[in-house]
Design an enzyme around this catalytic site. Structure first.
Site, PDB file in Angstrom:
ATOM      1  CG  ASP A 192     -33.715 -19.474 114.403  1.00 49.74           C
ATOM      2  OD1 ASP A 192     -34.098 -18.352 114.012  1.00 49.74           O
ATOM      3  OD2 ASP A 192     -32.691 -19.645 115.094  1.00 49.74           O
TER       4      ASP A 192
ATOM      5  CG  ASP B 269     -33.984 -14.215 113.983  1.00 52.41           C
ATOM      6  OD1 ASP B 269     -34.458 -15.367 113.954  1.00 52.41           O
ATOM      7  OD2 ASP B 269     -33.096 -13.865 114.784  1.00 52.41           O
TER       8      ASP B 269
END
Ligand SMILES: *[C@@H]1O[C@H](CO)[C@@H](O)[C@H](O)[C@H]1NC(C)=O
Ligand SMILES: *[C@@H]1O[C@H](CO)[C@@H](O)[C@H](O)[C@H]1NC(C)=O
Ligand SMILES: *[C@@H]1O[C@H](CO)[C@@H](O)[C@H](O)[C@H]1NC(C)=O
Length: 433
Positions: A137, A318
């Site tokens: 992530d 992201d």
């Protein structure tokens, strides 16, 4: 704004030639596919999209809480530091909460989907190695996996870290906790141990073996999360895995890169970039708010066809977000350029558009190349079986990150090869090979 534009106008040309040498040895980590919010029958999974959106709201809320705690209030909006180093209008919002009706439905229907998978890869922790499947992530900065002390049923099917089996683990003071807005959370104690990804080691890496796990992970094959953003966002207030590896010299370069595809062949490359996966020279952009902890670049524009719809905004890239989120007024303007589009879910900011439309959406940064988003990545499926309207992969949400900040997730990342350099504080995009 003028100052900011002047300051960063040269960013793209200055950086275009960055580190060709960083194609040296690196480590290729195969990733499996992320869970989809399009069902197998081609329709949009509204419930799942709501859960994901709430999780993303709370993830970035937590990032801001961590940033404020790690760096002081000036890291946010109430600032004494120059405006160009922070996000105007950013604020810690109240926790986003999953509606009660949906929480109940979650524990029934959502659990039965087994076509689920994520862009996840393997890591190991401890000596001897204990293995985990992890979501990588770029939108957060902590590593956590379930602990053998987790007694929640959500942990049953997960790999769990047993500290007493590891010769290299040791406990640190403090607690780790993330709220998910569905009445449950992820929390645990704080540990250090060796973390290894395909031969890249981080010794004494801080992480949390969690003893509670949100219901959101019930049907998720992933055991935990490894954050690839900067230390400023760390809840554990320590160096994230990649930063430890760079400091300890176990990666050849302070750079990692993603190829994310809907089919097989998604990879994370640690310690450089995999030149067999892209063509041409990557286009690099300096981080627009260095020090705020996010992988954030500015000077962005979004296009529908050849029309510039919104320009000069900031984007957080992201990999832990499936779709894309922008400020409500900007997103409204965007959909107004797609004939036949409609607001579909007011609360969540989801819009539909005619399935037959071919909106030719692209982003550019600092006047550079227009990076086209694949229509298949943008289109999340029909709003219901037989409908002519499809859900768009850009939603209107104020995530508290600032008035002019968008979060750009996998819907965009699937269309490019993306390179993240902690060494040079830049993000690069290249055309997929
Ligand atoms: C963890 O490992 C220890 C040492 O081998 C073992 O006694 C214990 O049962 C393990 N804990 C769990 C929950 O598996
Ligand atoms: C996390 O959940 C547990 C129960 O599952 C609760 O006791 C605890 O207070 C929660 N923590 C936070 C920070 O919400
Ligand atoms: C992807 O990999 C799986 C498992 O190896 C295989 O069954 C499947 O056919 C592959 N799909 C494509 C599109 O190559």
């Amino acid at each position: 704004m003028l100052y900011q534009a002047t300051l960063f106008a040269g960013a793209i040309s200055l950086l275009a030639a960055t580190s060709a040498e960083s194609q040296a040895q690196g480590i290729r980590i195969p990733l499996t596919k992320r869970s989809s919010i399009t069902k197998a029958d081609g329709t949009f999974d509204h419930d799942k999209a709501i859960f994901q959106t709430i999780a993303i709201q709370n993830k970035h809320r937590q990032n801001l809480i961590n940033l404020e705690r790690n760096r002081g209030r000036e890291a946010l909006n109430k600032a004494s530091i120059p405006f160009f180093l922070r996000n105007i209008g950013s604020e810690i919002k109240s926790l986003a909460v999953v509606p009660e009706t949906l929480r109940r439905r979650q524990s029934e229907t959502l659990i039965n989907e087994n076509d689920d998978s994520e862009w996840a890869g393997r890591i190991s922790i401890g000596t001897p190695a204990q293995e985990f499947l992890i979501d990588f992530d770029t939108g957060s900065s902590d590593l956590w996996v379930p602990s053998t002390s987790c007694k929640k049923s959500t942990c049953n099917s997960k790999n769990k870290y047993n500290a007493s089996l590891s010769a290299t683990g040791s406990q640190r003071p403090g607690v780790f906790s993330i709220e998910y807005g569905d009445g449950s959370n992820v929390s645990g104690s704080v540990w250090e141990d060796i973390v290894c990804i395909s031969g890249v080691n981080a010794i004494n890496q801080i992480f949390s073996p969690v003893i509670t796990l949100s219901n959101a992970f019930n049907n998720d094959p992933v055991d935990g999360v490894l954050g690839l953003a900067f230390p400023q966002l760390s809840n554990l207030n320590g160096d994230p895995f990649f930063f430890t590896a760079v400091k300890q010299g176990t990666v050849p370069h302070g750079e990692f890169a993603f190829k994310l595809t809907s089919g097989n062949g998604s990879t994370l490359f640690l310690g450089g970039r995999d030149s067999s996966l892209f063509v041409g020279v990557p286009e690099f952009h300096a981080l627009s708010r260095p020090g705020n902890g996010f992988w954030q670049i500015g000077g962005a524009s979004i296009f529908v066809g050849s029309t510039t719809v919104v320009s000069n905004f900031d984007t957080i890239i992201d990999s832990g977000t499936t779709i894309m989120y922008g400020p409500p007024s900007a997103v409204k303007k965007f959909y107004s350029k797609i004939h036949g589009s409609k607001l579909y879910d007011t609360t969540m900011g989801f819009y539909s558009f005619p399935c037959s439309a071919d909106p030719l959406i692209s982003f550019s940064w600092n006047g550079g190349h227009k990076w086209r988003i694949d229509d298949t990545s943008f289109n999340l499926g029909q709003i219901e079986d037989g409908s002519m309207q499809c859900l768009g992969g850009l939603a209107a949400q104020d995530l508290g990150l600032g008035d002019n900040v968008w979060v750009i997730g996998d819907s965009f990342m699937k269309s490019v090869y993306s390179i993240f350099s902690v060494q040079q504080s830049v993000i690069g995009f290249a055309a997929l090979a």
